[in-house]
Design a protein around this motif. Structure first.
Motif, short mmCIF file in Angstrom:
data_model
loop_
_atom_site.label_atom_id
_atom_site.label_comp_id
_atom_site.label_asym_id
_atom_site.label_seq_id
_atom_site.Cartn_x
_atom_site.Cartn_y
_atom_site.Cartn_z
N GLU A 423 0.82 -1.21 0.00
CA GLU A 423 0.00 0.00 0.00
C GLU A 423 0.85 1.26 0.00
OE1 GLU A 423 -2.79 -0.50 3.22
OE2 GLU A 423 -3.67 -2.19 2.15
N GLU A 427 5.01 0.84 4.36
CA GLU A 427 4.63 -0.53 4.69
C GLU A 427 5.67 -1.51 4.15
OE1 GLU A 427 1.33 -2.10 2.57
OE2 GLU A 427 0.69 -3.39 4.21
N LEU A 431 7.84 -4.12 6.53
CA LEU A 431 7.76 -5.57 6.35
C LEU A 431 9.12 -6.14 5.94
CD1 LEU A 431 4.31 -6.06 4.64
CD2 LEU A 431 4.99 -6.75 6.92
N MET A 463 1.92 -8.52 10.17
CA MET A 463 1.04 -7.62 9.42
C MET A 463 -0.22 -7.34 10.21
SD MET A 463 1.73 -9.21 5.68
CE MET A 463 0.23 -8.77 4.89
N LYS A 467 -1.69 -3.74 11.65
CA LYS A 467 -3.05 -3.26 11.43
C LYS A 467 -3.71 -2.85 12.74
CE LYS A 467 -3.97 -4.24 6.97
NZ LYS A 467 -3.50 -5.55 6.51
N MET B 1 -3.62 -3.38 -1.31
CA MET B 1 -3.53 -4.58 -0.45
C MET B 1 -2.29 -5.39 -0.84
SD MET B 1 -4.93 -6.12 1.98
CE MET B 1 -4.40 -7.62 2.74
N VAL B 2 -1.56 -5.81 0.15
CA VAL B 2 -0.36 -6.60 -0.11
C VAL B 2 -0.74 -7.98 -0.62
CG1 VAL B 2 1.72 -7.54 0.91
CG2 VAL B 2 0.75 -5.45 1.81
#
Lengths: 469, 71
Positions: A423, A427, A431, A463, A467, B1-2
């Protein structure tokens, strides 16, 4: 390197087991202790020891203070190993509560019992007080274990040829595990069989035991009981008699096969006692102890066939092996072009072609080099010692064997998952950093914002936690 | 979205990658995604088939290993 192989094999198998199996396994103190000493990196051991007598869950942030800031990667790897083996539980991250870590109950209780004693668990075997078979000596047990195990190896190498054959159960197992395959007339060794042969003894034993474990499910045996029995064997003392009466029914029925493997010995005169051999008692030793014990075992192995080292290799790739053992000759023939055989030695060359053949049947150059150097002739050792402890094998030969393999390896492959379509760059970076820290990252591209990891479970959890914030 | 795509990461020389791409060009049954000129992701189930096809292709171009020197 060789011990890492065995570690991996048993380790990866264990990681796949469901949590419920672990809870059952950890009911046995011997299992908890075996996993603790064999499977955990040192930092993970330190964590476990610190948490062992802590009654309340421990704040994860406090745990971080024990670790130097530059060792964050080791800390993450240790924690992820611990949680994969269901030794610790880490609470799910959320906004209200800080994350806490605690040992799982079964593991804590069992490890405490294992370390400080107490309880009536009989988990470490019950020594038999019966002195009827006091005459069993260590040398005899070593010899017995060696003969049984060499018999199996020999069968794998020269399948189909006459000679001492292992029992039908063992033959079936080797076949089921795809180490040998049965053709129309005779059985033949497979790729998996080749790399099995070049493993270190301890790794071989584990490979065979795990094969058996898979097989046992079809026979309706409970694999928790089987595994705990393996771990119990690893905690027994060499040269002591143990009572068969206190074993569980499944375990009693396993003894017969273990006798075939040479892991235990049952004296013909005393049917209710068994002796573990060195193959069994070294099952779960930790890596450093393992090396010396296997070294001890190998010297025991070699008493039958002369000296420990028998291979001389020259800088021109010529190889002289002072042996008349068909097993050793067959193993050498896997990666050498053997030319002449004399009563007490064989000669040949390590060639590009022979290494190619070995590599294409699944043997790595490192395995070949390890094999050559562990079996190097004393003269080679003497020569390297004279030069002040240099390499045992001629460096040119070692380099060339590696180069030959690389030449033949056209691509490097890794199973796993490709992550893409993030996104935001933020992010992606988070990650990526996490994947790198837990040691699963294999490839990444900054410009395209994609990366490839070998394991996905922890990343998913991470993840979710992102969130939640 | 991943997105997370399952597969096998293949790292190889650009020349090998070119051959893989040409094998794949016929029926697109191997490659999931090209990443750069030395890296690509292939389908999980197709590795052994791809290796076989690659060996077949290279057999024509590569010199057979020769055994120099006498024994």
């Amino acid at each position: 390197m060789a011990s890492a192989v065995s570690n991996l094999a048993s380790f990866e198998y264990l990681e796949k087991l469901p949590g419920i199996t672990f809870r059952k396994l950890y009911l046995e103190p011997s299992t908890a202790l075996a996993i603790f000493r064999r499977m955990l990196p040192h930092l993970a051991k330190a964590f476990v020891m610190a948490l062992l007598y802590m009654d309340k869950p421990f704040l994860l942030t406090d745990l971080d203070q024990w670790v130097q800031s530059n060792a964050k990667r080791q800390r993450d790897e240790a924690l992820s190993t611990l949680s994969r083996l269901h030794i610790v539980t880490i609470s799910a991250p959320s906004r209200q509560e800080p994350q806490v870590v605690s040992l799982t109950d079964a593991f804590r209780v069992s490890l405490r019992l294992a370390l400080t004693g107490g309880g009536n668990h009989q988990s470490f075997g019950v020594p038999s007080s019966d002195a009827k078979s006091a005459g069993i000596e260590l040398e005899f047990l070593d010899e017995y274990g060696r003969t049984q195990w060499e018999g199996i190896l020999h069968y794998v190498v020269s399948t189909g040829r006459s000679g001492a054959q292992p029992t039908a159960a063992v033959q079936q197992l080797l076949e089921a595990g795809n180490l040998v395959s049965r053709g129309r007339r005779s059985t033949e060794i497979t790729q998996a069989g080749f790399s099995f042969l070049l493993q270190e003894v301890n790794a071989q034993v584990w490979t065979l035991l795990l094969l058996w474990l898979h097989h046992a499910k079809e026979l309706g045996m409970d694999h928790v009981e089987i595994l705990s029995f393996f771990f119990m064997l690893g905690s027994l003392e060499l040269g002591k008699a143990y009572s068969i009466k206190t074993l569980k029914p499944t375990q009693k029925s396993m003894l017969e096969n273990l006798v075939d493997f040479g892991l235990v010995y049952i004296p013909p005169s005393v049917k209710d006692q068994f002796f573990p051999t060195r193959l069994a008692t070294t099952l779960t030793s930790d890596a450093s102890a393992l090396r010396s014990i296997t070294a001890g075992f190998e010297s025991a192995l070699s008493t039958g066939s002369g000296t420990a080292g028998f291979i001389i290799i020259e800088t021109n790739y010529r190889l002289y092996a002072y042996t008349d053992s068909p097993l050793q000759i067959a193993v050498l023939a896997l990666f050498t072009k053997l030319t002449t055989r004399y009563p007490n030695m064989v000669t040949g060359r390590v060639t590009r072609e022979s290494v190619y053949r070995a590599v294409s049947s699944g043997i790595s150059s490192d395995q070949i080099i390890t094999y050559l150097s562990t079996h190097a002739h004393p003269e080679l050792l003497k020569a390297s010692a004279a030069k002040g402890g240099g390499p045992v094998l001629p460096p040119t030969v070692v380099d060339q064997i590696r180069l030959w393999q690389i030449e033949n390896e056209r691509m490097k492959t890794t199973y796993g998952f490709l992550f893409k379509d993030f996104e935001s760059t933020d992010e992606y970076k988070k990650l990526l950093k996490y994947a790198d820290e837990i040691g699963v990252l294999t490839w990444a591209s900054k410009t395209e914002e994609k990366f490839f990891v070998s394991k996905v479970e922890q990343l998913k959890d991470y993840m979710k936690s992102l969130k939640a914030k | 979205m991943v997105k997370a795509v399952i597969g096998i990461l293949v790292q190889c020389d650009p020349s090998i990658k070119a051959i893989i791409m040409s094998i794949d060009a016929a029926d697109n049954q191997f490659v999931v995604e090209e990443l750069d000129d030395q890296t690509l992701v292939i389908k999980e189930s197709q590795l052994s088939e791809l290796k076989r096809r690659l060996d077949e292709q290279l057999k024509d171009t590569q010199q057979p290993p020769e055994d120099s020197g006498s024994d």
